[in-house]
Design an enzyme around this catalytic site. Sequence first.
Site, short mmCIF file in Angstrom:
data_model
loop_
_atom_site.label_atom_id
_atom_site.label_comp_id
_atom_site.label_asym_id
_atom_site.label_seq_id
_atom_site.Cartn_x
_atom_site.Cartn_y
_atom_site.Cartn_z
N ASP A 15 0.87 -1.29 -0.29
CA ASP A 15 -0.02 -0.41 -0.14
C ASP A 15 0.80 1.65 0.00
O ASP A 15 0.19 2.47 0.83
CB ASP A 15 -0.59 0.45 1.66
CG ASP A 15 -2.11 -1.04 1.11
OD1 ASP A 15 -1.81 -1.47 0.11
OD2 ASP A 15 -2.20 -1.88 1.98
N LYS A 18 1.46 2.01 -5.16
CA LYS A 18 2.43 1.65 -6.40
C LYS A 18 1.79 2.13 -7.07
O LYS A 18 1.77 2.01 -8.80
CB LYS A 18 3.09 0.57 -6.17
CG LYS A 18 3.65 -0.55 -5.17
CD LYS A 18 3.71 -1.66 -4.81
CE LYS A 18 2.39 -2.46 -4.16
NZ LYS A 18 1.84 -2.04 -3.05
N GLY A 19 -0.11 1.89 -7.02
CA GLY A 19 -0.96 1.91 -8.35
C GLY A 19 -0.64 2.96 -9.05
O GLY A 19 -0.58 3.30 -9.91
N GLY A 42 -4.29 -4.25 -3.79
CA GLY A 42 -4.97 -3.34 -4.29
C GLY A 42 -4.64 -2.11 -4.42
O GLY A 42 -3.94 -1.40 -3.39
N HIS A 43 -4.44 -1.87 -5.28
CA HIS A 43 -4.20 -0.64 -6.28
C HIS A 43 -5.17 0.17 -6.50
O HIS A 43 -6.11 0.39 -7.69
CB HIS A 43 -2.98 -1.36 -7.66
CG HIS A 43 -2.35 -1.98 -6.99
ND1 HIS A 43 -1.23 -2.93 -7.77
CD2 HIS A 43 -1.51 -2.85 -5.64
CE1 HIS A 43 -0.30 -3.41 -7.01
NE2 HIS A 43 -0.78 -3.68 -5.54
N GLN A 225 2.22 -5.99 -3.33
CA GLN A 225 2.19 -5.95 -2.02
C GLN A 225 3.92 -4.90 -1.59
O GLN A 225 3.61 -4.38 -2.57
CB GLN A 225 2.90 -7.72 -1.40
CG GLN A 225 1.48 -8.56 -0.75
CD GLN A 225 1.02 -9.31 -2.19
OE1 GLN A 225 1.50 -9.67 -3.52
NE2 GLN A 225 -0.36 -8.57 -3.16
N GLY A 303 -11.01 -3.19 2.99
CA GLY A 303 -11.17 -2.16 3.87
C GLY A 303 -11.37 -2.05 5.34
O GLY A 303 -11.40 -0.99 6.59
P1 GDP Z 1 -1.12 -0.03 -3.77
O1 GDP Z 1 -1.50 -0.80 -3.28
O2 GDP Z 1 0.25 0.21 -3.57
O3 GDP Z 1 -1.52 0.66 -5.52
O4 GDP Z 1 -1.46 1.72 -2.67
P2 GDP Z 1 -3.27 1.56 -2.23
O5 GDP Z 1 -3.63 2.13 -3.56
O6 GDP Z 1 -3.62 0.21 -1.55
O7 GDP Z 1 -3.06 2.77 -1.18
C1 GDP Z 1 -2.09 4.21 -1.40
C2 GDP Z 1 -3.73 4.95 -0.95
O8 GDP Z 1 -2.79 6.36 -0.75
C3 GDP Z 1 -4.66 4.75 -2.07
O9 GDP Z 1 -6.17 5.41 -1.50
C4 GDP Z 1 -4.47 5.90 -3.35
O10 GDP Z 1 -4.98 6.84 -3.82
C5 GDP Z 1 -3.56 7.16 -1.87
N1 GDP Z 1 -1.83 7.90 -2.23
C6 GDP Z 1 -1.26 7.30 -3.33
N2 GDP Z 1 -0.41 8.78 -3.15
C7 GDP Z 1 -0.68 9.69 -2.47
C8 GDP Z 1 0.14 10.36 -1.93
O11 GDP Z 1 0.78 11.18 -2.41
N3 GDP Z 1 -0.87 10.96 -1.06
C9 GDP Z 1 -2.15 11.03 -0.11
N4 GDP Z 1 -2.40 11.69 0.76
N5 GDP Z 1 -2.40 10.44 -0.75
C10 GDP Z 1 -1.90 8.76 -1.19
P1 IMO Z 2 -0.98 -4.28 -1.86
O1 IMO Z 2 -0.42 -4.66 -3.31
C1 IMO Z 2 -1.15 -4.31 2.52
C2 IMO Z 2 -0.86 -8.53 4.41
C3 IMO Z 2 -2.51 -9.41 4.76
C4 IMO Z 2 -1.51 -9.65 5.61
C5 IMO Z 2 -0.62 -10.89 4.60
C6 IMO Z 2 -0.99 -11.94 3.90
O2 IMO Z 2 -1.77 -3.85 -2.05
O3 IMO Z 2 0.25 -2.88 -1.46
P2 IMO Z 2 -2.64 -12.49 1.59
O4 IMO Z 2 -3.92 -12.46 1.69
O5 IMO Z 2 -0.81 -12.56 0.77
O6 IMO Z 2 -2.71 -14.20 2.12
O7 IMO Z 2 -2.04 -12.24 3.52
O8 IMO Z 2 -0.40 -9.52 3.60
N1 IMO Z 2 -0.62 -8.32 2.25
C7 IMO Z 2 -0.84 -6.52 1.66
N2 IMO Z 2 -0.64 -5.83 3.10
N3 IMO Z 2 -0.72 -4.40 1.22
C8 IMO Z 2 -1.18 -5.86 0.11
O9 IMO Z 2 -1.05 -5.55 -1.32
C9 IMO Z 2 -1.38 -6.88 0.46
N4 IMO Z 2 -1.26 -8.19 -0.26
C10 IMO Z 2 -1.44 -8.51 1.27
O10 IMO Z 2 -2.96 -8.32 4.68
O11 IMO Z 2 -1.13 -9.58 6.63
MG MG Z 3 -2.62 -1.40 -1.85
#
Ligand code: GDP
Ligand code: IMO
Ligand code: MG
Length: 430
Positions: A15, A18-19, A42-43, A225, A303
């Site tokens: 999180d 990356k997305g 979840g990107h 991840q 969530g």
């Molecule tokens: P990923 O799994 O690495 O793609 O990241 P996620 O989408 O799970 O989580 C990143 C969250 O931070 C998302 O809600 C993005 O919309 C948000 N986000 C990404 N870059 C920024 C930033 O520079 N500032 C803020 N405030 N939010 C960001």
């Molecule tokens: P993105 O790509 C954050 C965590 C889960 C759990 C552990 C194992 O959005 O960054 P799994 O379902 O893979 O067996 O869960 O890894 N986890 C993540 N945490 N971002 C993710 O993906 C994750 N994918 C798995 O919360 O602790």
């Molecule tokens: Mg994510």
Amino acid sequence: MKTRVDVILGLQWGDEGKGKIVDYLAPRYDIVARFQGGPNAGHTLKFEGKKFVLHTVPSGIFRPGLHNLIGNGVVIDPITLVRELEGLDEAGVRWQERLLVARKAHLILPTHRYLDAASEAAKGKEKIGSTLRGIGPTYMDKTGRNGLRVGDLLSPNFRDRYAQLREKHLQLSKIYPPIEFDLEGEERKWFESLEVLRNMQLVDGAWFVNEALSRGQRILAEGAQGSMLDIDFGTYPFVTSSNTITAGVCTGLGVAPHCIGEVIGIAKAYATRVGGGPFPTELHDAAGERLRREGGEFGATTGRPRRCGWLDLVQLRYTTMLNGVTQLVVTKIDVLNTFAHIRAATHYHIEGQRTQKMPFDLCQTAVEPVWTDFAGWQQSLEQVTQYEDFPAEARAYLAAIEQELGVPITMVSTGPERHRLVLREAVVSR
Ligand code: GDP
Ligand code: IMO
Ligand code: MG
């Protein structure tokens, strides 16, 4: 001349944003390819006032004129994939011509999800905090040489092999207390979704990627991840079941190590983790609450509230090393805007010793972070479009990160939207 594969991956516990970065950089490439993980990812992408969360589909899908490949290292749940594609249909995205799936990618069966849920429920307080998407059991079947792959869909005995594997899973599940799971309903959806998958562009991923490189095409590999969730190098057993680090690109797409170009490591300006497991710089106080609130730190897939803490430079130094990071991207720096003081751990105190080395097992080691304090900038960064425009305090914080990790920061993200990004240097393979 053969081109190389650039890589974007998360340096923390996932999180990192990356997305967003992949979506931004995608137009500079001909192919964006996911190499590991599955719908546990979840990107989030935000642009033109819209928000999309991608789980299996690579984050280049909204950009016309390039291909998106779901590589052999990915595990695919046809149900979530089709749900995602329906969302793209609603948004008018022409994924049919843009999206390719490697035949060697493994399939997540409904009974893999059942096993994931039953195993986690049985663990009680010891649970990993899995996303319950069936990731662990599917990779177990892959390495155990029992799995079903996308290419098997076209085999005449697919149904028999499915029935055999399903039966094995049901036998296995008897070691766990029973849980509620509508297996018949899930199977119905699964077989319906398979029909969509069967008609997608299925390719031999390794040939597709290597022939593209020979033609001089540019490829961006998108990690899921984060490195601290890597099966070998993460906080085992609180990890996911794939190699999330750069090495995973080679096995997850079929490219040789010398074909890897830039390794773009993404780090949040602080740290988060979702699910169980050690987290040395975690905050259990008002500052942690504030990071969660300001950063909107709730899982994009489940969530769940994310655990929050200060930046951990010991951890980042370790993952920078593992990945061979050549460029750093710092995201979510705006989340720190209102803090008067910011901290980062530069060392760990372990059994009275100061160290910058990650111990063998963070789960069994008492770790005390050694902090460095930074002054906050206490102002909005909305007007910042060039690196030099950052307030001096923000620049000092970024400079300290660069110095500790020995890698240049080439981009800083100042908001969730696509264009809230401050570029510093060329980021594509030179
Ligand atoms: P990923 O799994 O690495 O793609 O990241 P996620 O989408 O799970 O989580 C990143 C969250 O931070 C998302 O809600 C993005 O919309 C948000 N986000 C990404 N870059 C920024 C930033 O520079 N500032 C803020 N405030 N939010 C960001
Ligand atoms: P993105 O790509 C954050 C965590 C889960 C759990 C552990 C194992 O959005 O960054 P799994 O379902 O893979 O067996 O869960 O890894 N986890 C993540 N945490 N971002 C993710 O993906 C994750 N994918 C798995 O919360 O602790
Ligand atoms: Mg994510």
